[in-house]
Design a protein around this motif. Structure first.
Motif, PDB file in Angstrom:
ATOM      1  N   TYR A  88       0.832  -1.196   0.000  1.00  0.00           N
ATOM      2  CA  TYR A  88       0.000   0.000   0.000  1.00  0.00           C
ATOM      3  C   TYR A  88       0.878   1.263   0.000  1.00  0.00           C
ATOM      4  CZ  TYR A  88      -4.054   2.920   0.974  1.00  0.00           C
ATOM      5  OH  TYR A  88      -5.035   3.868   0.902  1.00  0.00           O
ATOM      6  N   SER A 116     -12.299   4.257  -3.636  1.00  0.00           N
ATOM      7  CA  SER A 116     -12.531   2.881  -3.190  1.00  0.00           C
ATOM      8  C   SER A 116     -12.496   2.743  -1.668  1.00  0.00           C
ATOM      9  CB  SER A 116     -11.516   1.936  -3.835  1.00  0.00           C
ATOM     10  OG  SER A 116     -10.227   2.160  -3.310  1.00  0.00           O
ATOM     11  N   PHE A 117     -11.808   3.654  -0.984  1.00  0.00           N
ATOM     12  CA  PHE A 117     -11.735   3.570   0.474  1.00  0.00           C
ATOM     13  C   PHE A 117     -12.818   4.386   1.180  1.00  0.00           C
ATOM     14  CE2 PHE A 117      -7.512   1.844  -0.292  1.00  0.00           C
ATOM     15  CZ  PHE A 117      -7.474   0.839   0.664  1.00  0.00           C
ATOM     16  N   PRO A 119     -16.180   4.133   1.111  1.00  0.00           N
ATOM     17  CA  PRO A 119     -17.209   3.325   1.796  1.00  0.00           C
ATOM     18  C   PRO A 119     -16.712   2.731   3.119  1.00  0.00           C
ATOM     19  CG  PRO A 119     -17.175   2.799  -0.530  1.00  0.00           C
ATOM     20  CD  PRO A 119     -15.989   3.684  -0.265  1.00  0.00           C
ATOM     21  N   LEU A 120     -15.466   2.319   3.160  1.00  0.00           N
ATOM     22  CA  LEU A 120     -14.897   1.792   4.401  1.00  0.00           C
ATOM     23  C   LEU A 120     -14.828   2.886   5.464  1.00  0.00           C
ATOM     24  CD1 LEU A 120     -13.539  -0.548   5.918  1.00  0.00           C
ATOM     25  CD2 LEU A 120     -11.375   0.207   4.953  1.00  0.00           C
ATOM     26  N   GLU A 121     -14.467   4.080   5.063  1.00  0.00           N
ATOM     27  CA  GLU A 121     -14.403   5.189   6.006  1.00  0.00           C
ATOM     28  C   GLU A 121     -15.794   5.541   6.535  1.00  0.00           C
ATOM     29  OE1 GLU A 121     -12.084   8.555   4.672  1.00  0.00           O
ATOM     30  OE2 GLU A 121     -10.619   7.232   3.744  1.00  0.00           O
ATOM     31  N   PHE A 123     -18.286   3.416   6.809  1.00  0.00           N
ATOM     32  CA  PHE A 123     -18.601   2.317   7.718  1.00  0.00           C
ATOM     33  C   PHE A 123     -17.934   2.532   9.077  1.00  0.00           C
ATOM     34  CE2 PHE A 123     -17.464  -1.786   9.589  1.00  0.00           C
ATOM     35  CZ  PHE A 123     -18.733  -2.340   9.754  1.00  0.00           C
ATOM     36  N   GLU A 124     -16.674   2.925   9.065  1.00  0.00           N
ATOM     37  CA  GLU A 124     -15.949   3.181  10.309  1.00  0.00           C
ATOM     38  C   GLU A 124     -16.576   4.335  11.086  1.00  0.00           C
ATOM     39  OE1 GLU A 124     -13.395   1.578  11.827  1.00  0.00           O
ATOM     40  OE2 GLU A 124     -13.516   0.038  10.278  1.00  0.00           O
ATOM     41  N   HIS A 127     -19.635   3.142  12.774  1.00  0.00           N
ATOM     42  CA  HIS A 127     -19.300   2.288  13.911  1.00  0.00           C
ATOM     43  C   HIS A 127     -18.906   3.124  15.127  1.00  0.00           C
ATOM     44  CE1 HIS A 127     -16.647  -0.418  16.265  1.00  0.00           C
ATOM     45  NE2 HIS A 127     -17.617  -1.273  16.005  1.00  0.00           N
ATOM     46  N   ARG A 133     -11.263  10.322  12.518  1.00  0.00           N
ATOM     47  CA  ARG A 133     -11.970   9.675  11.404  1.00  0.00           C
ATOM     48  C   ARG A 133     -12.726  10.698  10.560  1.00  0.00           C
ATOM     49  NH1 ARG A 133     -14.272   4.113  14.195  1.00  0.00           N
ATOM     50  NH2 ARG A 133     -12.239   3.122  14.338  1.00  0.00           N
ATOM     51  N   PHE A 137     -11.865  11.455   6.660  1.00  0.00           N
ATOM     52  CA  PHE A 137     -12.929  11.354   5.662  1.00  0.00           C
ATOM     53  C   PHE A 137     -13.064  12.653   4.874  1.00  0.00           C
ATOM     54  CE2 PHE A 137     -17.447  11.786   4.469  1.00  0.00           C
ATOM     55  CZ  PHE A 137     -17.548  10.704   3.603  1.00  0.00           C
ATOM     56  N   ASN A 140     -10.024  13.111   2.513  1.00  0.00           N
ATOM     57  CA  ASN A 140     -10.102  12.216   1.352  1.00  0.00           C
ATOM     58  C   ASN A 140     -11.234  12.610   0.408  1.00  0.00           C
ATOM     59  OD1 ASN A 140      -7.845  10.653   1.858  1.00  0.00           O
ATOM     60  ND2 ASN A 140      -8.961   9.288   3.219  1.00  0.00           N
TER      61      ASN A 140
END
Length: 162
Positions: A88, A116-117, A119-121, A123-124, A127, A133, A137, A140
């Motif tokens: 990475y 691409s990252f 959606p993961l961010e 989700f985090e 959570h 965070r 976000f 990015n």
């Protein structure tokens, strides 16, 4: 010799994004090296000693949680973590250098990887919301918005010149 007027004006935003990507890559390399340095060591003992050195309660919730997670880290998992971090980081270096050189492929690559990252961010963030965070976000998202806008403007400018 090229005069100062004829030199192409540097895109400071692309340079800033490139610096961000290169710093990210440096951090990833540091994590990868750190994982390799833990090979063959008892991570539980290291964490226990660290907690004691920091005057933390060894029976406390945080230390117990970290010790539980550390038990899952064997040498094989540490190697996997380091390989992922180095790969990475390599992508980040490629993005950073390409953006510094103002290469169009680097703008596309960075846009795709950043998108691409997201959606993961999200989700985090769903959570657990933290300022770090949220900031990551937002940064990015701003990088992606700028790059996509820049690519669209460049494409439109090239069409006008044809």
């Amino acid at each position: 010799m090229v005069s100062a007027r004829n030199r192409k004006k540097r895109n400071r935003w692309l340079e800033l994004i490139a610096l961000y990507k290169l710093l990210q890559a440096l951090l990833l390399v540091a994590v990868g090296v750190g994982a390799l340095r833990l090979l063959g060591k008892d991570i539980g003992d290291l964490l226990q000693n660290l907690a004691t050195g920091l005057r933390m309660n060894p029976e406390g919730h945080l230390v117990s949680f970290l010790l539980g997670k550390a038990s899952m880290l064997d040498d094989h998992r540490l190697r996997q973590i380091s390989v992922f971090m180095f790969c990475y980081a390599g992508l980040g270096i490629l993005e950073g250098i390409g953006l510094m050189l103002e290469k169009i492929w680097a703008e596309y690559l960075t846009s795709i990887i950043t998108a691409s990252f997201l959606p993961l961010e999200v989700f985090e963030l769903m959570h657990r919301i933290t300022w770090f965070r949220i900031a990551l976000f937002v940064v990015n998202l701003a990088v992606l918005a700028y790059l996509v806008g820049h690519l669209i403007r460049d494409k439109a400018a090239k069409r006008r010149h044809i």
